[in-house]
Write a protein that holds these residues in place. Structure first.
Motif, PDB file in Angstrom:
ATOM      1  N   ALA A 224       0.816  -1.215   0.000  1.00 36.15           N
ATOM      2  CA  ALA A 224       0.000   0.000   0.000  1.00 36.15           C
ATOM      3  C   ALA A 224       0.848   1.264   0.000  1.00 36.15           C
ATOM      4  N   ARG A 225       1.911   1.295   0.791  1.00 34.64           N
ATOM      5  CA  ARG A 225       2.708   2.514   0.878  1.00 34.64           C
ATOM      6  C   ARG A 225       3.458   2.782  -0.417  1.00 34.64           C
ATOM      7  N   ARG A 226       4.057   1.759  -0.988  1.00 31.28           N
ATOM      8  CA  ARG A 226       4.802   1.963  -2.237  1.00 31.28           C
ATOM      9  C   ARG A 226       3.876   2.384  -3.372  1.00 31.28           C
ATOM     10  N   VAL A 227       2.717   1.773  -3.437  1.00 34.73           N
ATOM     11  CA  VAL A 227       1.775   2.123  -4.503  1.00 34.73           C
ATOM     12  C   VAL A 227       1.258   3.543  -4.301  1.00 34.73           C
ATOM     13  N   ALA A 228       0.937   3.904  -3.068  1.00 34.99           N
ATOM     14  CA  ALA A 228       0.472   5.266  -2.791  1.00 34.99           C
ATOM     15  C   ALA A 228       1.525   6.285  -3.191  1.00 34.99           C
ATOM     16  N   SER A 229       2.773   6.023  -2.822  1.00 39.92           N
ATOM     17  CA  SER A 229       3.862   6.943  -3.157  1.00 39.92           C
ATOM     18  C   SER A 229       4.059   7.046  -4.668  1.00 39.92           C
ATOM     19  N   ALA A 230       3.979   5.911  -5.353  1.00 39.62           N
ATOM     20  CA  ALA A 230       4.160   5.911  -6.806  1.00 39.62           C
ATOM     21  C   ALA A 230       3.045   6.690  -7.498  1.00 39.62           C
ATOM     22  N   LEU A 231       1.805   6.483  -7.072  1.00 32.01           N
ATOM     23  CA  LEU A 231       0.678   7.180  -7.689  1.00 32.01           C
ATOM     24  C   LEU A 231       0.758   8.687  -7.431  1.00 32.01           C
ATOM     25  N   ASN A 232       1.118   9.075  -6.223  1.00 28.77           N
ATOM     26  CA  ASN A 232       1.233  10.505  -5.921  1.00 28.77           C
ATOM     27  C   ASN A 232       2.372  11.154  -6.702  1.00 28.77           C
ATOM     28  N   SER A 233       3.480  10.433  -6.860  1.00 24.13           N
ATOM     29  CA  SER A 233       4.599  10.971  -7.644  1.00 24.13           C
ATOM     30  C   SER A 233       4.206  11.142  -9.104  1.00 24.13           C
ATOM     31  N   LEU A 234       3.468  10.191  -9.631  1.00 19.16           N
ATOM     32  CA  LEU A 234       2.981  10.320 -11.010  1.00 19.16           C
ATOM     33  C   LEU A 234       2.055  11.533 -11.146  1.00 19.16           C
ATOM     34  N   ASP A 235       1.207  11.742 -10.142  1.00 18.77           N
ATOM     35  CA  ASP A 235       0.307  12.902 -10.173  1.00 18.77           C
ATOM     36  C   ASP A 235       1.089  14.215 -10.243  1.00 18.77           C
ATOM     37  N   VAL A 236       2.152  14.313  -9.452  1.00 16.44           N
ATOM     38  CA  VAL A 236       2.952  15.539  -9.449  1.00 16.44           C
ATOM     39  C   VAL A 236       3.514  15.795 -10.840  1.00 16.44           C
ATOM     40  N   ASN A 237       4.113  14.778 -11.436  1.00 19.77           N
ATOM     41  CA  ASN A 237       4.673  14.952 -12.780  1.00 19.77           C
ATOM     42  C   ASN A 237       3.595  15.362 -13.779  1.00 19.77           C
ATOM     43  N   LEU A 238       2.417  14.759 -13.636  1.00 17.11           N
ATOM     44  CA  LEU A 238       1.324  15.043 -14.561  1.00 17.11           C
ATOM     45  C   LEU A 238       0.836  16.480 -14.429  1.00 17.11           C
ATOM     46  N   VAL A 239       0.568  16.923 -13.187  1.00 13.39           N
ATOM     47  CA  VAL A 239      -0.027  18.253 -13.022  1.00 13.39           C
ATOM     48  C   VAL A 239       0.991  19.367 -13.238  1.00 13.39           C
ATOM     49  N   VAL A 240       2.264  19.135 -12.911  1.00 14.07           N
ATOM     50  CA  VAL A 240       3.276  20.161 -13.168  1.00 14.07           C
ATOM     51  C   VAL A 240       3.425  20.375 -14.670  1.00 14.07           C
ATOM     52  N   ALA A 241       3.464  19.285 -15.425  1.00 13.54           N
ATOM     53  CA  ALA A 241       3.575  19.404 -16.877  1.00 13.54           C
ATOM     54  C   ALA A 241       2.332  20.052 -17.490  1.00 13.54           C
ATOM     55  N   ALA A 242       1.163  19.738 -16.936  1.00 16.54           N
ATOM     56  CA  ALA A 242      -0.095  20.217 -17.522  1.00 16.54           C
ATOM     57  C   ALA A 242      -0.467  21.626 -17.085  1.00 16.54           C
ATOM     58  N   PHE A 243      -0.192  21.975 -15.820  1.00 17.24           N
ATOM     59  CA  PHE A 243      -0.715  23.226 -15.261  1.00 17.24           C
ATOM     60  C   PHE A 243       0.352  24.144 -14.671  1.00 17.24           C
ATOM     61  N   GLY A 244       1.626  23.755 -14.786  1.00 15.87           N
ATOM     62  CA  GLY A 244       2.686  24.540 -14.169  1.00 15.87           C
ATOM     63  C   GLY A 244       2.941  25.872 -14.846  1.00 15.87           C
ATOM     64  N   ARG A 245       2.589  25.980 -16.108  1.00 12.65           N
ATOM     65  CA  ARG A 245       2.763  27.227 -16.853  1.00 12.65           C
ATOM     66  C   ARG A 245       1.552  27.452 -17.742  1.00 12.65           C
ATOM     67  N   HIS A 246       1.395  28.685 -18.165  1.00  9.98           N
ATOM     68  CA  HIS A 246       0.313  29.042 -19.086  1.00  9.98           C
ATOM     69  C   HIS A 246       0.866  29.155 -20.499  1.00  9.98           C
ATOM     70  N   PRO A 247       0.075  28.713 -21.498  1.00  8.48           N
ATOM     71  CA  PRO A 247      -1.264  28.129 -21.406  1.00  8.48           C
ATOM     72  C   PRO A 247      -1.249  26.725 -20.821  1.00  8.48           C
ATOM     73  N   GLN A 248      -2.321  26.377 -20.146  1.00  6.30           N
ATOM     74  CA  GLN A 248      -2.420  25.090 -19.494  1.00  6.30           C
ATOM     75  C   GLN A 248      -3.135  24.078 -20.383  1.00  6.30           C
ATOM     76  N   ASP A 249      -2.968  22.798 -20.038  1.00  6.15           N
ATOM     77  CA  ASP A 249      -3.628  21.723 -20.773  1.00  6.15           C
ATOM     78  C   ASP A 249      -5.110  21.647 -20.391  1.00  6.15           C
ATOM     79  N   ASP A 250      -5.844  20.822 -21.133  1.00  7.75           N
ATOM     80  CA  ASP A 250      -7.269  20.630 -20.879  1.00  7.75           C
ATOM     81  C   ASP A 250      -7.454  19.858 -19.569  1.00  7.75           C
ATOM     82  N   PRO A 251      -8.108  20.449 -18.562  1.00  2.41           N
ATOM     83  CA  PRO A 251      -8.283  19.764 -17.280  1.00  2.41           C
ATOM     84  C   PRO A 251      -9.029  18.442 -17.398  1.00  2.41           C
ATOM     85  N   ASN A 252     -10.006  18.353 -18.302  1.00  5.83           N
ATOM     86  CA  ASN A 252     -10.780  17.119 -18.444  1.00  5.83           C
ATOM     87  C   ASN A 252      -9.906  15.971 -18.940  1.00  5.83           C
ATOM     88  N   GLU A 253      -9.006  16.275 -19.858  1.00  3.04           N
ATOM     89  CA  GLU A 253      -8.121  15.230 -20.349  1.00  3.04           C
ATOM     90  C   GLU A 253      -7.142  14.784 -19.265  1.00  3.04           C
TER      91      GLU A 253
END
Length: 237
Positions: free
Chosen positions: A167-196
């Protein structure tokens, strides 16, 4: 008498704005908002108190009534982001309702928070490896999310909803993936499509935790609202 120059008019307007009396809450909020705007397309290493206060209607000395330095300022922003994100991501974290539907709502809350605050998150992620104070704060932020995700995974493993896994390793892996995803998508403007971004995030979490991304998980029997039928012999159907 000559007409006032554009420069003098601008200075006079700024002086009038700064004559407005702010409540402590208003002043602190104005400084935080100025810092967030600064980080929209710039780096934390470029941030100075002068730059931040130039984006407010306050005098430079007012900064020190609310913050000790720019580190204190950005850590306050991170604390606000954490509080907002936990509120919006509460359905799955708190085990509310059907698990996959709750997970989607929690993922939606994370995405909504990052659409608004993505540049601040990006600035912290970029600066943390080279700044001890930011690194400690960011590590604490991520550990908090790992702990709540782990707790929900363990609880749903006990209920038979999630298969055996670390559980801990999977939780950490999923949260780390989320960070990479949202930084790439929303870290600068223009931002990516939130729905996608939401669809990608939800698919990764759902398929990892629950398997082949079913639309819904079966509800535990005690949660069913449908009355059980009785056969003519008096047995429950």
């Amino acid at each position: 008498m000559s007409a006032p120059t554009s420069k003098s008019r601008t200075a006079s307007a700024k002086k009038r704005r700064r004559s407005h009396r702010h409540t402590p809450e208003e002043a602190r909020r104005e400084i935080l908002d100025s810092a967030a705007r600064f980080l929209r397309n710039r780096h934390f290493r470029e941030m100075t108190i002068g730059e931040v206060m130039a984006g407010t209607t306050l005098s430079r000395p007012a900064f020190y009534q609310y913050f000790t330095d720019v580190h204190d300022l950005i850590l306050s922003l991170l604390s606000e982001i954490e509080e907002i994100m936990h509120q919006l991501a509460s359905p799955w974290i708190d085990g509310e309702g059907e698990p996959i539907a709750a997970l989607r709502e929690s993922n939606r809350g994370v995405v909504e928070t990052c659409v608004k605050h993505g540049p601040v998150i990006r600035a912290i992620v970029e600066a943390a490896p080279l700044d001890e104070r930011l690194e400690q704060a960011w590590t604490s932020f991520m550990l908090g999310w790992d702990e709540v995700a782990e707790a929900r995974i363990v609880a749903q493993q006990r209920d038979g909803l999630i298969p055996p896994l670390d559980a801990r390793r999977v939780a950490s892996a999923l949260n780390s993936l989320d960070v990479n995803l949202v930084v790439a998508a929303f870290g600068r403007h223009p931002q990516d499509d939130p729905n996608e971004v939401l669809e990608t995030m939800h698919r990764v979490w759902s398929s990892t935790l629950y398997g082949r991304l079913p639309r819904r998980l079966p509800q535990p029997k005690e949660h069913s609202q449908r009355p059980r039928k009785t056969s003519k012999h008096g047995r429950k159907a």
